[in-house]
Design a protein around this motif. Sequence first.
Motif, PDB file in Angstrom:
ATOM      1  N   GLY A   1      47.130  48.269  37.526  1.00 62.01           N
ATOM      2  CA  GLY A   1      46.947  47.994  36.257  1.00 62.01           C
ATOM      3  C   GLY A   1      45.539  48.098  36.165  1.00 62.01           C
ATOM      4  N   THR A   2      44.685  47.640  34.702  1.00 61.44           N
ATOM      5  CA  THR A   2      43.407  47.711  35.031  1.00 61.44           C
ATOM      6  C   THR A   2      42.919  46.190  35.191  1.00 61.44           C
ATOM      7  OG1 THR A   2      43.457  49.725  33.398  1.00 61.44           O
ATOM      8  CG2 THR A   2      41.798  48.412  33.093  1.00 61.44           C
ATOM      9  N   TYR A   3      41.361  46.503  35.855  1.00 62.77           N
ATOM     10  CA  TYR A   3      40.471  45.272  36.299  1.00 62.77           C
ATOM     11  C   TYR A   3      39.336  46.010  35.446  1.00 62.77           C
ATOM     12  CZ  TYR A   3      44.840  44.269  38.943  1.00 62.77           C
ATOM     13  OH  TYR A   3      46.408  43.865  39.378  1.00 62.77           O
ATOM     14  N   VAL A   4      38.799  44.801  35.377  1.00 66.52           N
ATOM     15  CA  VAL A   4      37.127  44.878  35.357  1.00 66.52           C
ATOM     16  C   VAL A   4      36.440  44.157  36.488  1.00 66.52           C
ATOM     17  CG1 VAL A   4      35.205  43.798  33.488  1.00 66.52           C
ATOM     18  CG2 VAL A   4      37.508  45.066  32.895  1.00 66.52           C
ATOM     19  N   VAL A   5      35.518  44.452  36.746  1.00 68.72           N
ATOM     20  CA  VAL A   5      33.766  44.529  38.355  1.00 68.72           C
ATOM     21  C   VAL A   5      33.501  44.204  37.969  1.00 68.72           C
ATOM     22  CG1 VAL A   5      33.841  44.842  40.392  1.00 68.72           C
ATOM     23  CG2 VAL A   5      35.361  44.999  40.010  1.00 68.72           C
ATOM     24  N   SER A   6      32.502  42.730  37.289  1.00 62.80           N
ATOM     25  CA  SER A   6      31.282  42.125  36.785  1.00 62.80           C
ATOM     26  C   SER A   6      30.538  41.848  38.581  1.00 62.80           C
ATOM     27  CB  SER A   6      31.461  41.150  35.923  1.00 62.80           C
ATOM     28  OG  SER A   6      32.439  41.757  35.236  1.00 62.80           O
ATOM     29  N   MET A   7      29.397  41.923  38.575  1.00 66.17           N
ATOM     30  CA  MET A   7      28.235  41.791  38.960  1.00 66.17           C
ATOM     31  C   MET A   7      26.911  40.932  38.837  1.00 66.17           C
ATOM     32  SD  MET A   7      27.712  44.731  41.800  1.00 66.17           S
ATOM     33  CE  MET A   7      29.109  45.501  42.740  1.00 66.17           C
TER      34      MET A   7
END
Length: 298
Positions: free
Chosen positions: A97-103
């Motif tokens: 699936g699609t994931y969002v990586v946030s920092m």
Amino acid sequence: MIRTTSPSPAPHISRRGARGLALAVAAVVPLALGVAVAPAASASTAEPGGWARVAHLSPDTKSVDVQMTALAGGDVVYELDDVAYGAVSDYIPLAEGTYVVSMVPSDAADDAEPVVQQSVDVAAGAPLTVAAYGRNAELDTVVFEDDLSAPATGEARVRVIQASTVEPIVSVDTAAGRPIASDVPTGSATDYAAVTAGEWDLDLAGADGVSSAGVDLPAGSVSTIFVLDTASGALTAKAVTDSATLADMPVGGIETGGGGTAGDEEAPVGLLAAGALLVGAAAVTMFARRRRTAGTAG
């Protein structure tokens, strides 16, 4: 010679982690134990499809908190706190699936805007590295496709990821003069290549001179050599073992870069976090106390 291609950490109970803690531990447990286990029920499938890890490669960006969120449903499936420059996380098992990586900066308010946000598509059997690099004023992200195929007996497989901000193009040779990677631009990775296993002394060459660094490439390992900056503005290199053996799941603990604003090395505590949730509130208290005594990655 490795040819260049196109540009293709430990869990902590934080103020951002309350709603995603159970899911985070579901990812940490199989990682810490080294076995393939189904991810959290909120993931898109019942079986892990691929893996992703994150790398903080911006020398003047302070420590960050990282969240990985499933695009479908918006659940936080993994988080890391106080990730310092040069740190590379464990591989995280994820459903396809699609994931969002946030920092976000570790000391930022709860509603602070991310300094980095990158979507990543996870496919079956495909490990990925999501890296933030560049100076803080011009942060960028890139997703690298990793290849953990086992090398031949007595050999290692290695690539170079160029993340230096003081040199836009870097070449890597052994101290004995053997070329390893030529003219690698910042934000890009070379192909993997088979090499003789062992300890290597490297020369890192840019426009302003040559720096030296030592790396260890164990027999049977697959590694990435990250080219980083030192606090004095020179080049350095850090070898991260992507996979020590051919297995169902990538292995390797938190590895850190050697320069920039990095601090003391941080102890990996993923297993402690997993055990904390399994044994209850008392163990959570122990985990928090243990976490406060750990240094920052660097």
